[in-house]
Motif scaffolding. Structure first.
Motif, mmCIF file in Angstrom:
data_model
loop_
_atom_site.group_PDB
_atom_site.id
_atom_site.type_symbol
_atom_site.label_atom_id
_atom_site.label_comp_id
_atom_site.label_asym_id
_atom_site.label_seq_id
_atom_site.Cartn_x
_atom_site.Cartn_y
_atom_site.Cartn_z
ATOM 1 N N THR A 100 42.449 71.017 112.516
ATOM 2 C CA THR A 100 41.667 72.136 111.978
ATOM 3 C C THR A 100 42.534 73.335 111.612
ATOM 4 O OG1 THR A 100 41.151 72.897 114.229
ATOM 5 C CG2 THR A 100 39.542 71.445 113.140
ATOM 6 N N ASP A 101 43.814 73.338 112.002
ATOM 7 C CA ASP A 101 44.712 74.388 111.523
ATOM 8 C C ASP A 101 44.902 74.277 110.014
ATOM 9 O OD1 ASP A 101 45.064 75.442 114.028
ATOM 10 O OD2 ASP A 101 46.958 74.410 114.407
ATOM 11 N N VAL A 102 44.887 73.046 109.531
ATOM 12 C CA VAL A 102 45.026 72.782 108.095
ATOM 13 C C VAL A 102 43.654 72.630 107.438
ATOM 14 C CG1 VAL A 102 45.895 71.127 106.376
ATOM 15 C CG2 VAL A 102 47.295 71.732 108.368
ATOM 16 N N GLN A 103 42.742 71.994 108.153
ATOM 17 C CA GLN A 103 41.424 71.684 107.596
ATOM 18 C C GLN A 103 40.432 72.816 107.880
ATOM 19 O OE1 GLN A 103 40.008 67.881 108.955
ATOM 20 N NE2 GLN A 103 41.902 66.834 108.450
ATOM 21 N N GLY A 104 40.594 73.904 107.144
ATOM 22 C CA GLY A 104 39.679 75.029 107.326
ATOM 23 C C GLY A 104 38.241 74.677 107.008
ATOM 24 N N ASN A 105 38.036 73.838 105.999
ATOM 25 C CA ASN A 105 36.672 73.446 105.633
ATOM 26 C C ASN A 105 36.046 72.547 106.691
ATOM 27 O OD1 ASN A 105 36.552 74.830 103.131
ATOM 28 N ND2 ASN A 105 37.754 73.215 102.172
ATOM 29 N N SER A 106 36.870 71.745 107.330
ATOM 30 C CA SER A 106 36.394 70.901 108.418
ATOM 31 C C SER A 106 35.858 71.762 109.558
ATOM 32 C CB SER A 106 37.538 70.007 108.918
ATOM 33 O OG SER A 106 37.128 69.168 109.957
ATOM 34 N N LEU A 107 36.609 72.792 109.903
ATOM 35 C CA LEU A 107 36.176 73.684 110.977
ATOM 36 C C LEU A 107 34.923 74.464 110.574
ATOM 37 C CD1 LEU A 107 36.810 74.676 113.814
ATOM 38 C CD2 LEU A 107 38.242 76.467 112.802
ATOM 39 N N LEU A 108 34.849 74.869 109.307
ATOM 40 C CA LEU A 108 33.662 75.586 108.829
ATOM 41 C C LEU A 108 32.421 74.696 108.896
ATOM 42 C CD1 LEU A 108 35.065 77.553 105.760
ATOM 43 C CD2 LEU A 108 34.041 78.550 107.820
ATOM 44 N N LEU A 109 32.589 73.423 108.548
ATOM 45 C CA LEU A 109 31.455 72.501 108.604
ATOM 46 C C LEU A 109 31.015 72.285 110.052
ATOM 47 C CD1 LEU A 109 29.525 70.674 107.095
ATOM 48 C CD2 LEU A 109 31.257 68.864 107.162
ATOM 49 N N TYR A 110 31.981 72.148 110.946
ATOM 50 C CA TYR A 110 31.672 72.016 112.378
ATOM 51 C C TYR A 110 30.936 73.267 112.873
ATOM 52 C CZ TYR A 110 32.676 70.918 117.313
ATOM 53 O OH TYR A 110 32.594 70.631 118.665
ATOM 54 N N GLU A 111 31.386 74.429 112.399
ATOM 55 C CA GLU A 111 30.725 75.692 112.759
ATOM 56 C C GLU A 111 29.284 75.718 112.264
ATOM 57 O OE1 GLU A 111 29.658 79.590 113.768
ATOM 58 O OE2 GLU A 111 31.310 78.373 114.518
ATOM 59 N N LYS A 112 29.060 75.263 111.036
ATOM 60 C CA LYS A 112 27.706 75.280 110.481
ATOM 61 C C LYS A 112 26.789 74.348 111.265
ATOM 62 C CE LYS A 112 26.733 75.630 106.138
ATOM 63 N NZ LYS A 112 26.166 76.983 106.130
ATOM 64 N N LEU A 113 27.305 73.187 111.671
ATOM 65 C CA LEU A 113 26.512 72.284 112.496
ATOM 66 C C LEU A 113 26.180 72.950 113.829
ATOM 67 C CD1 LEU A 113 28.506 68.992 111.858
ATOM 68 C CD2 LEU A 113 26.153 69.400 111.130
ATOM 69 N N GLY A 114 27.203 73.535 114.439
ATOM 70 C CA GLY A 114 27.012 74.149 115.741
ATOM 71 C C GLY A 114 26.142 75.381 115.712
ATOM 72 N N ARG A 115 26.159 76.093 114.597
ATOM 73 C CA ARG A 115 25.372 77.325 114.515
ATOM 74 C C ARG A 115 23.885 77.052 114.670
ATOM 75 N NH1 ARG A 115 27.370 81.294 109.918
ATOM 76 N NH2 ARG A 115 29.283 80.903 111.119
ATOM 77 N N GLU A 116 23.462 75.865 114.253
ATOM 78 C CA GLU A 116 22.044 75.524 114.425
ATOM 79 C C GLU A 116 21.677 75.439 115.909
ATOM 80 O OE1 GLU A 116 19.968 75.620 111.951
ATOM 81 O OE2 GLU A 116 21.682 76.047 110.650
ATOM 82 N N THR A 117 22.638 75.016 116.744
ATOM 83 C CA THR A 117 22.335 74.916 118.179
ATOM 84 C C THR A 117 22.248 76.299 118.831
ATOM 85 O OG1 THR A 117 24.649 74.768 118.931
ATOM 86 C CG2 THR A 117 23.572 72.720 118.248
ATOM 87 N N LEU A 118 22.792 77.329 118.170
ATOM 88 C CA LEU A 118 22.664 78.687 118.710
ATOM 89 C C LEU A 118 21.221 79.177 118.637
ATOM 90 C CD1 LEU A 118 25.846 80.385 117.176
ATOM 91 C CD2 LEU A 118 25.537 79.528 119.513
ATOM 92 N N ARG A 119 20.419 78.500 117.832
ATOM 93 C CA ARG A 119 19.011 78.857 117.715
ATOM 94 C C ARG A 119 18.155 78.139 118.752
ATOM 95 N NH1 ARG A 119 17.875 77.164 111.725
ATOM 96 N NH2 ARG A 119 15.818 78.077 112.146
ATOM 97 N N LEU A 120 18.805 77.333 119.602
ATOM 98 C CA LEU A 120 18.096 76.563 120.624
ATOM 99 C C LEU A 120 18.445 77.097 122.005
ATOM 100 C CD1 LEU A 120 18.846 73.020 119.154
ATOM 101 C CD2 LEU A 120 16.650 74.218 119.054
ATOM 102 N N ASP A 121 17.558 76.874 122.949
ATOM 103 C CA ASP A 121 17.765 77.328 124.323
ATOM 104 C C ASP A 121 18.659 76.325 125.049
ATOM 105 O OD1 ASP A 121 17.628 78.628 126.720
ATOM 106 O OD2 ASP A 121 15.618 77.916 127.223
ATOM 107 N N LEU A 122 19.974 76.473 124.842
ATOM 108 C CA LEU A 122 20.949 75.566 125.412
ATOM 109 C C LEU A 122 22.098 76.363 126.029
ATOM 110 C CD1 LEU A 122 21.266 73.083 122.391
ATOM 111 C CD2 LEU A 122 20.016 72.636 124.516
ATOM 112 N N THR A 123 22.787 75.744 126.963
ATOM 113 C CA THR A 123 24.006 76.351 127.492
ATOM 114 C C THR A 123 25.157 76.055 126.533
ATOM 115 O OG1 THR A 123 24.706 74.386 128.725
ATOM 116 C CG2 THR A 123 23.155 75.890 129.828
ATOM 117 N N PRO A 124 26.268 76.792 126.638
ATOM 118 C CA PRO A 124 27.427 76.479 125.792
ATOM 119 C C PRO A 124 27.880 75.027 125.917
ATOM 120 C CG PRO A 124 27.714 78.629 126.781
ATOM 121 C CD PRO A 124 26.481 78.038 127.408
ATOM 122 N N LYS A 125 27.880 74.494 127.127
ATOM 123 C CA LYS A 125 28.286 73.095 127.308
ATOM 124 C C LYS A 125 27.316 72.159 126.602
ATOM 125 C CE LYS A 125 30.266 71.594 131.027
ATOM 126 N NZ LYS A 125 30.596 71.146 132.409
#
Length: 215
Positions: A100-125
């Motif tokens: 992900t140091d090279v694959q900035g878009n890969s990390l952004l896509l992972y972030e977008k997937l994960g951002r949806e879980t921020l809308r749910l009542d979940l722990t970080p783990k």
């Protein structure tokens, strides 16, 4: 760099990772091998950057797929988009999020997937495990589907359904005491739809996530 990565992706799409050599890439570009080293340091670097180049298109595709009232539905749409991209380009599975140091878009896509879980009542783990599970289902299933078919299927000696039917027939004839499950699902295995199987696995994963988040 744009021309180098576009040509690299073309070679990968045509014949996979083995086809991507600096010599082949230089020939495709009509230049010398040495000039490619102005842009990438190694084949691994080239593969990571080619992956990131493709994922830019996946990111564009998922823009606008989020923002509904249901974060899990949004997560599902993004997962299916990524799955379709990897099925179209089987080589992509091996390099997604490899660096992900090279694959900035890969990390952004992972972030977008994960951002949806921020809308749910979940722990970080739980969020970490949820996105890991979704990515695992998407990439793992797509990689499995991207495996080269047996030679007899490639050559046209038998088609896919005939090939599966051969195994299904063996499974139906298996010892009912030793293989009750295999016998029970033999008819479903024969002629099954790969994409339907992926969607079922994804929906099972997301149903578990919905329960974990409290419904």
């Amino acid at each position: 760099m744009e021309a180098v990565l576009t040509a690299a992706v073309e070679l990968l799409d045509e014949a996979g990772e083995s086809a991507l050599t600096f010599r082949a890439l230089a020939a495709r570009l009509g230049t010398g091998v040495g000039s490619i080293y102005w842009y990438v340091t190694s084949k691994d670097d080239l593969l990571d950057r080619a992956t990131d180049h493709v994922l830019a298109g996946v990111l564009t595709a998922v823009e606008g797929q989020t923002g509904s009232d249901d974060p899990i539905a949004d997560l599902r749409m993004m997962a299916v988009t990524l799955f379709d991209a990897i099925v179209d380009r089987p080589w992509l599975a091996a390099y997604f999020m490899r660096n992900t140091d090279v694959q900035g878009n890969s990390l952004l896509l992972y972030e977008k997937l994960g951002r949806e879980t921020l809308r749910l009542d979940l722990t970080p783990k739980q969020r970490f495990h949820a996105v890991s599970a979704v990515v695992g289902v998407v990439v793992g299933t797509a990689a499995d589907l991207g495996q080269e078919p047996p030679e007899e299927v490639l050559s046209g000696a038998v088609d896919r359904d005939e090939f599966l039917d051969r195994y299904a027939a063996t499974w139906r004839a298996a010892d009912p005491v030793q293989f009750p499950f295999v016998r029970a699902i033999a008819d479903e295995f024969a002629g099954h739809d790969d994409r339907e199987q992926f969607l079922a696995a994804l929906d099972l994963t997301l149903a578990g996530l919905r329960l974990q988040a409290g419904g």
